[in-house]
Design a protein around this motif. Structure first.
Motif, PDB file in Angstrom:
ATOM      1  N   PHE A 125      24.780  79.426  44.201  1.00  0.00           N
ATOM      2  CA  PHE A 125      25.790  79.505  45.784  1.00  0.00           C
ATOM      3  C   PHE A 125      26.571  78.104  45.560  1.00  0.00           C
ATOM      4  O   PHE A 125      25.422  76.909  45.213  1.00  0.00           O
ATOM      5  N   HIS A 126      27.310  78.260  45.860  1.00  0.00           N
ATOM      6  CA  HIS A 126      27.789  77.393  46.883  1.00  0.00           C
ATOM      7  C   HIS A 126      28.474  77.335  47.807  1.00  0.00           C
ATOM      8  O   HIS A 126      29.128  78.001  48.311  1.00  0.00           O
ATOM      9  N   ARG A 127      27.993  76.478  49.159  1.00  0.00           N
ATOM     10  CA  ARG A 127      28.460  76.603  50.450  1.00  0.00           C
ATOM     11  C   ARG A 127      29.984  76.059  50.632  1.00  0.00           C
ATOM     12  O   ARG A 127      29.455  74.708  50.654  1.00  0.00           O
ATOM     13  N   VAL A 135      27.871  72.322  48.887  1.00  0.00           N
ATOM     14  CA  VAL A 135      26.689  72.141  48.354  1.00  0.00           C
ATOM     15  C   VAL A 135      26.077  73.306  47.357  1.00  0.00           C
ATOM     16  O   VAL A 135      26.371  74.654  47.786  1.00  0.00           O
ATOM     17  N   SER A 136      25.924  72.505  46.299  1.00  0.00           N
ATOM     18  CA  SER A 136      25.852  73.676  44.857  1.00  0.00           C
ATOM     19  C   SER A 136      23.615  73.672  44.915  1.00  0.00           C
ATOM     20  O   SER A 136      23.333  73.048  44.989  1.00  0.00           O
ATOM     21  N   ILE A 137      23.212  74.976  45.032  1.00  0.00           N
ATOM     22  CA  ILE A 137      22.374  75.898  45.070  1.00  0.00           C
ATOM     23  C   ILE A 137      21.941  76.943  44.856  1.00  0.00           C
ATOM     24  O   ILE A 137      22.475  77.952  44.225  1.00  0.00           O
ATOM     25  N   GLU A 138      21.004  76.520  42.937  1.00  0.00           N
ATOM     26  CA  GLU A 138      20.030  77.319  42.140  1.00  0.00           C
ATOM     27  C   GLU A 138      19.770  78.044  43.304  1.00  0.00           C
ATOM     28  O   GLU A 138      18.658  78.034  43.866  1.00  0.00           O
ATOM     29  N   ALA A 139      20.502  79.670  42.639  1.00  0.00           N
ATOM     30  CA  ALA A 139      19.171  81.078  42.801  1.00  0.00           C
ATOM     31  C   ALA A 139      18.373  81.072  42.469  1.00  0.00           C
ATOM     32  O   ALA A 139      17.638  81.872  41.184  1.00  0.00           O
ATOM     33  N   ARG A 140      17.057  79.627  42.549  1.00  0.00           N
ATOM     34  CA  ARG A 140      15.789  80.373  41.660  1.00  0.00           C
ATOM     35  C   ARG A 140      14.829  80.125  42.926  1.00  0.00           C
ATOM     36  O   ARG A 140      14.699  79.400  43.773  1.00  0.00           O
ATOM     37  N   THR A 141      13.391  80.138  41.910  1.00  0.00           N
ATOM     38  CA  THR A 141      12.072  80.343  43.244  1.00  0.00           C
ATOM     39  C   THR A 141      12.040  78.122  43.639  1.00  0.00           C
ATOM     40  O   THR A 141      11.422  78.707  45.317  1.00  0.00           O
ATOM     41  N   GLU A 142      12.298  77.966  42.946  1.00  0.00           N
ATOM     42  CA  GLU A 142      11.855  75.716  43.266  1.00  0.00           C
ATOM     43  C   GLU A 142      12.273  76.083  44.865  1.00  0.00           C
ATOM     44  O   GLU A 142      11.905  74.894  45.159  1.00  0.00           O
ATOM     45  N   THR A 187      14.971  86.109  52.422  1.00  0.00           N
ATOM     46  CA  THR A 187      14.427  84.844  51.580  1.00  0.00           C
ATOM     47  C   THR A 187      15.626  84.371  51.532  1.00  0.00           C
ATOM     48  O   THR A 187      16.700  84.065  51.895  1.00  0.00           O
ATOM     49  N   THR A 188      16.019  82.672  51.793  1.00  0.00           N
ATOM     50  CA  THR A 188      16.715  82.253  51.866  1.00  0.00           C
ATOM     51  C   THR A 188      16.145  80.311  51.028  1.00  0.00           C
ATOM     52  O   THR A 188      15.240  80.303  50.808  1.00  0.00           O
ATOM     53  N   ILE A 189      17.509  79.880  50.247  1.00  0.00           N
ATOM     54  CA  ILE A 189      17.046  78.914  49.325  1.00  0.00           C
ATOM     55  C   ILE A 189      17.936  77.412  50.259  1.00  0.00           C
ATOM     56  O   ILE A 189      19.392  78.049  50.931  1.00  0.00           O
ATOM     57  N   VAL A 191      28.358  81.744  43.194  1.00  0.00           N
ATOM     58  CA  VAL A 191      28.897  82.451  43.919  1.00  0.00           C
ATOM     59  C   VAL A 191      29.073  81.751  45.618  1.00  0.00           C
ATOM     60  O   VAL A 191      28.864  80.856  45.806  1.00  0.00           O
ATOM     61  N   ASP A 192      31.042  81.811  45.693  1.00  0.00           N
ATOM     62  CA  ASP A 192      30.907  80.528  46.536  1.00  0.00           C
ATOM     63  C   ASP A 192      31.155  81.431  47.909  1.00  0.00           C
ATOM     64  O   ASP A 192      31.649  83.081  48.733  1.00  0.00           O
ATOM     65  N   ILE A 193      30.473  80.915  48.760  1.00  0.00           N
ATOM     66  CA  ILE A 193      30.007  81.591  49.975  1.00  0.00           C
ATOM     67  C   ILE A 193      30.755  80.282  51.075  1.00  0.00           C
ATOM     68  O   ILE A 193      30.513  79.680  51.269  1.00  0.00           O
ATOM     69  N   ASN A 194      31.260  81.403  52.624  1.00  0.00           N
ATOM     70  CA  ASN A 194      31.606  80.021  53.798  1.00  0.00           C
ATOM     71  C   ASN A 194      31.118  80.047  54.674  1.00  0.00           C
ATOM     72  O   ASN A 194      31.266  79.985  55.964  1.00  0.00           O
ATOM     73  N   GLY A 195      29.792  80.803  54.811  1.00  0.00           N
ATOM     74  CA  GLY A 195      28.224  80.235  55.546  1.00  0.00           C
ATOM     75  C   GLY A 195      27.071  80.874  55.263  1.00  0.00           C
ATOM     76  O   GLY A 195      27.162  80.146  54.024  1.00  0.00           O
ATOM     77  N   PRO A 196      26.264  80.632  56.130  1.00  0.00           N
ATOM     78  CA  PRO A 196      25.397  80.589  55.579  1.00  0.00           C
ATOM     79  C   PRO A 196      24.150  81.556  55.633  1.00  0.00           C
ATOM     80  O   PRO A 196      22.551  81.557  55.651  1.00  0.00           O
TER      81      PRO A 196
END
Length: 307
Positions: free
Chosen positions: A39-41, A48-55, A64-66, A93-98
């Motif tokens: 995911f890319h905010r 900010v890039s956030i990998e969709a991983r458990t950690e 569920t929030t990463i 996943v480019d996303i323009n919100g939380p």
């Protein structure tokens, strides 16, 4: 099924965030093998890039929030279930919100969009976490157990002290067609008596009967009724598939869940990944001129090689 896949084309979705109430747009883009779901905010500076991983899970309250580096994306479970069910291992996943838009409260709009975008195979083999020994996690009367199996199967037993739900049980042997037809349309649900309290805490600000099944003391509020007589437990299985996809690999085992939700789902995957003595990480390496299928047949078991 032996090789990782990504999207063939971009696809965009827009809608309201269930909890934030904000209008949000996300775009799925193809990604290289081994990327996973990222995911890319794009609304933050810098992005900010956030990998969709458990950690990277930072919250499991009602969804569920990463998060990473001060940014977060919530309510990812329906999209994750859709990507998993469509066989997409890698995507940006480019996303323009939380928050991921809730759409109609189910995963069906995402499944349809991803199918229309198409998929393509990549040159890297797909990894499978094959359960060899049982693993169980409990929290009071809530429980999740995974048992060895030749299939990815989920059995869910849910209980609510309300006549509209009461006790529901369903089991499913995972396959793409079954999920798309029988589980992806199942919507999220909530009790109207709890809405005011949730809104007071900044939650459920985008909730409506257009994106959730509403329940009051007398039963289902939605004028169209339910999509399935057991829509609630089907949605719980949908959520579980999305949460379990954060393992980053494909499970081969029978998951038995009782009264679980996002919090226990996260704790279960964290526990399972830490118990390396209870599973083997495998990949399908079919001989030349053959195609591996899934579930794994006995001849294909000979093709499994440890990574």
């Amino acid at each position: 099924m032996a090789f990782q896949q990504t999207l063939k084309n971009k696809v965009a979705f827009s809608g309201i965030g269930l909890h934030s109430g904000k209008e949000i747009t996300l775009t799925l883009r193809p990604a290289d093998a081994g990327t996973g779901i990222v995911f890319h905010r794009i609304d933050t500076t810098p992005p900010v890039s956030i990998e969709a991983r458990t950690e990277n899970v930072v919250s499991t309250r009602l969804s569920t929030t990463i998060g990473k580096n001060g940014a977060a994306v919530s309510t990812i479970e329906h999209l994750m279930a859709a990507l998993f069910s469509c066989g997409i291992d890698n995507a940006h996943v480019d996303i323009n919100g939380p928050e991921v838009p809730i759409m109609d409260g189910s995963a069906a709009p995402f499944v349809e969009g991803i199918k229309n975008a198409g998929s393509k195979s990549l040159s890297k083999s797909r990894k499978y976490l094959v359960v060899k020994k049982p693993v169980t996690i409990r929290n009071g009367d809530k429980r999740i157990t995974v048992l060895p199996s030749r299939y990815y199967r989920i059995s869910f037993d849910m209980h609510f002290d309300h006549p509209a739900i009461s006790r529901q049980f369903r089991t499913m042997k995972f396959d793409r067609e079954s999920f798309a037809d029988d589980f992806s349309p199942a919507r999220t649900f909530g009790f109207l008596a709890e809405i005011e309290a949730l809104m007071a805490h900044g939650l459920a600000l985008g909730a409506s009967l257009e994106n959730a099944v509403g329940i009051d003391d007398n039963g289902i509020v939605n004028p169209e009724g339910l999509r399935f007589t057991d829509e609630f437990v089907r949605h719980k299985i949908l959520d579980s598939i999305g949460d379990f996809a954060l393992a980053g690999v494909h499970l081969v085992g029978h998951v038995k869940a009782c009264k679980s939700g996002h919090e226990l789902n996260h704790k279960f995957i964290t526990e399972l990944l830490s118990r390396s003595d209870c599973w083997s990480l495998m990949e399908l390496t079919p001989p030349e001129n053959k195609t591996a299928s899934f579930p794994i047949s006995l001849p294909e078991m000979a093709w499994l090689e440890a990574c």
